[in-house]
Design a protein around this motif. Sequence first.
Motif, PDB file in Angstrom:
ATOM      1  N   THR A 101     -40.689   1.259  -8.567  1.00 45.31           N
ATOM      2  CA  THR A 101     -41.234   1.393  -7.206  1.00 45.31           C
ATOM      3  C   THR A 101     -40.741   0.288  -6.278  1.00 45.31           C
ATOM      4  N   LEU A 102     -40.251  -0.821  -6.847  1.00 45.88           N
ATOM      5  CA  LEU A 102     -39.712  -1.890  -6.008  1.00 45.88           C
ATOM      6  C   LEU A 102     -38.424  -1.482  -5.311  1.00 45.88           C
ATOM      7  N   TRP A 103     -37.776  -0.455  -5.806  1.00 46.68           N
ATOM      8  CA  TRP A 103     -36.466  -0.047  -5.287  1.00 46.68           C
ATOM      9  C   TRP A 103     -36.508   1.330  -4.639  1.00 46.68           C
ATOM     10  N   ALA A 104     -37.701   1.778  -4.288  1.00 50.05           N
ATOM     11  CA  ALA A 104     -37.863   3.149  -3.791  1.00 50.05           C
ATOM     12  C   ALA A 104     -37.925   3.224  -2.275  1.00 50.05           C
ATOM     13  N   LEU A 105     -37.361   2.223  -1.585  1.00 55.56           N
ATOM     14  CA  LEU A 105     -37.361   2.209  -0.115  1.00 55.56           C
ATOM     15  C   LEU A 105     -35.985   1.810   0.387  1.00 55.56           C
ATOM     16  N   PHE A 106     -35.407   2.669   1.247  1.00 56.27           N
ATOM     17  CA  PHE A 106     -34.129   2.370   1.892  1.00 56.27           C
ATOM     18  C   PHE A 106     -34.397   2.158   3.377  1.00 56.27           C
ATOM     19  N   LYS A 107     -34.357   0.884   3.785  1.00 50.02           N
ATOM     20  CA  LYS A 107     -34.632   0.542   5.186  1.00 50.02           C
ATOM     21  C   LYS A 107     -33.745  -0.616   5.609  1.00 50.02           C
ATOM     22  N   PRO A 108     -32.458  -0.399   5.751  1.00 45.32           N
ATOM     23  CA  PRO A 108     -31.565  -1.490   6.166  1.00 45.32           C
ATOM     24  C   PRO A 108     -31.857  -1.902   7.598  1.00 45.32           C
TER      25      PRO A 108
END
Length: 519
Positions: A101-108
């Motif tokens: 879940t730590l890597w489940a967001l793409f927000k550059p």
Amino acid sequence: MPLSLSPQGQVDPFVTQLLQCALSDVHSATEVDDFAAILQTAVRVAVANFANAWNRDHSAITIRLPPEVLSKCFAWLEPTERVKATHISRAWRAIALSEPTLWALFKPRNQALHLSEYLTTLLARSGDVPFDLRWYPPSFDCISQHLHRIRSLVLQTGTDDFQKVLESSDSMASLRHLSVAHSYDPHGLARRFKVPQRWVPNLSSLAVTALVLPRHPFSDLRFLSFALDPQTDARDLWRIVPRLEILTVREISSDSLFPEGPAPGSLRSIILNAAHWYPVDYSALIASWRLSAPGHQLQVQPSRTLQPFVELFTRSHKDLWEMSVGLVLDSVSLTTQTGVSYDVLLRNSELAVDDFTTAIVPLAPFLSRLSSLNIYGRHMAALVDMSLNLPALAELTVTLGDDPLPRLHDFHGVLAVSKFSRLHLAFYSLNKDEWNAMDVVAAWLGDVLPAIMRTYVSRAAALLEELAISGPDVSLLPAPVVAALKSLTLQYITHDVSPHQYGTNDGFEAGITLRGDTD
């Protein structure tokens, strides 16, 4: 830290002997390079093993925290900072990579290089948990194999992949949050956006430029933001969004086909923005509304008139209420003690800056339970001139600054009050030098104000319970003026306040504040 002479004396002969033995039978430079690479790798591993052992014995508290606590700490980091955290130690890297879940967001933060590589890494590390694309993906190919677990998606209508995502809607069973941001849109997809039917039952939040309302309800939609296209008939909106909590509607005009009837009981926040900032008369648009959710908030900018919102407010809520009218920005705020609030911005409206009477007259039916009033000095004469009967008025605050002070011949009526007990005069623009030179202010306080209170304000008690004077250097009031003011009240209070404390957020730009009870 460099080695001391004693360890150096032991290391140098050992390495020399090792190289001589290993390279005694080499036949080419390539073999030497290969051995050098093996030696460098062995040294790095040895140093890493030593560092891990040393950290276990001598490390800071952050290294010795339980994995569960460290995982929670990593969740507070920005994604790019989280990547850096994996380079701190083997333990940190193992803990971070073990929690998908730590890597489940793409927000550059911006369109930097290698976004596709970054997204691919996140998709791989997040396993099969729900994934949030909070900014448009670099390309559709990056997410084509992961559509089934996309939970949040921000689409840019100007990208070539916009239509591809819509065509793949049947594969996106996990989608809960959708935002369609308008950019270059030659085909008008954003101006007349139709939500794929597969998404309608599951969406929890939806933000689009314009919306074609579906036939079937958004059964789980809690947040909705859209522009009201002139061709959109939104009169049936409350049925389509039965569980809605937050609504934002933009591009509203007086001809808009607005939602009709009682709003959903779950609705707690509404934001209404008129098209091109042109004031709208909402009288007919919200005539049938009923708003019942506790703590409900409504924001409107701009409206042509205040009356429909006062009517809606008092019709929907019967508890204690407060009203503030800012005559500088024509802003109006209605608030109850239970947290219900309306904020209405007016432009080119009935609430002209210098027309205090016009502002108050429509509110007269609601003033019988008025308990507190805050006005500018310029409007005090107009208030008395209206000869209002305010039986519940207990507190009056008059803000004085650049406004001209009312004179005795400005007053023609009588303000009828019975519970009036506190008067507060707030000066916000006078400094020490101005106090010394303001004979007019001193005369007004010492002569005109007592005459107003005795002649033009009818109240049951002979004396006020409290008279408060606040502002910069109010301690410089002449003794005769203080004596005259003390004759009006049982308790006389002064507050020296710095000029900067009278900013726009301190209430003195509000103009009018009404607190009381609706009838």
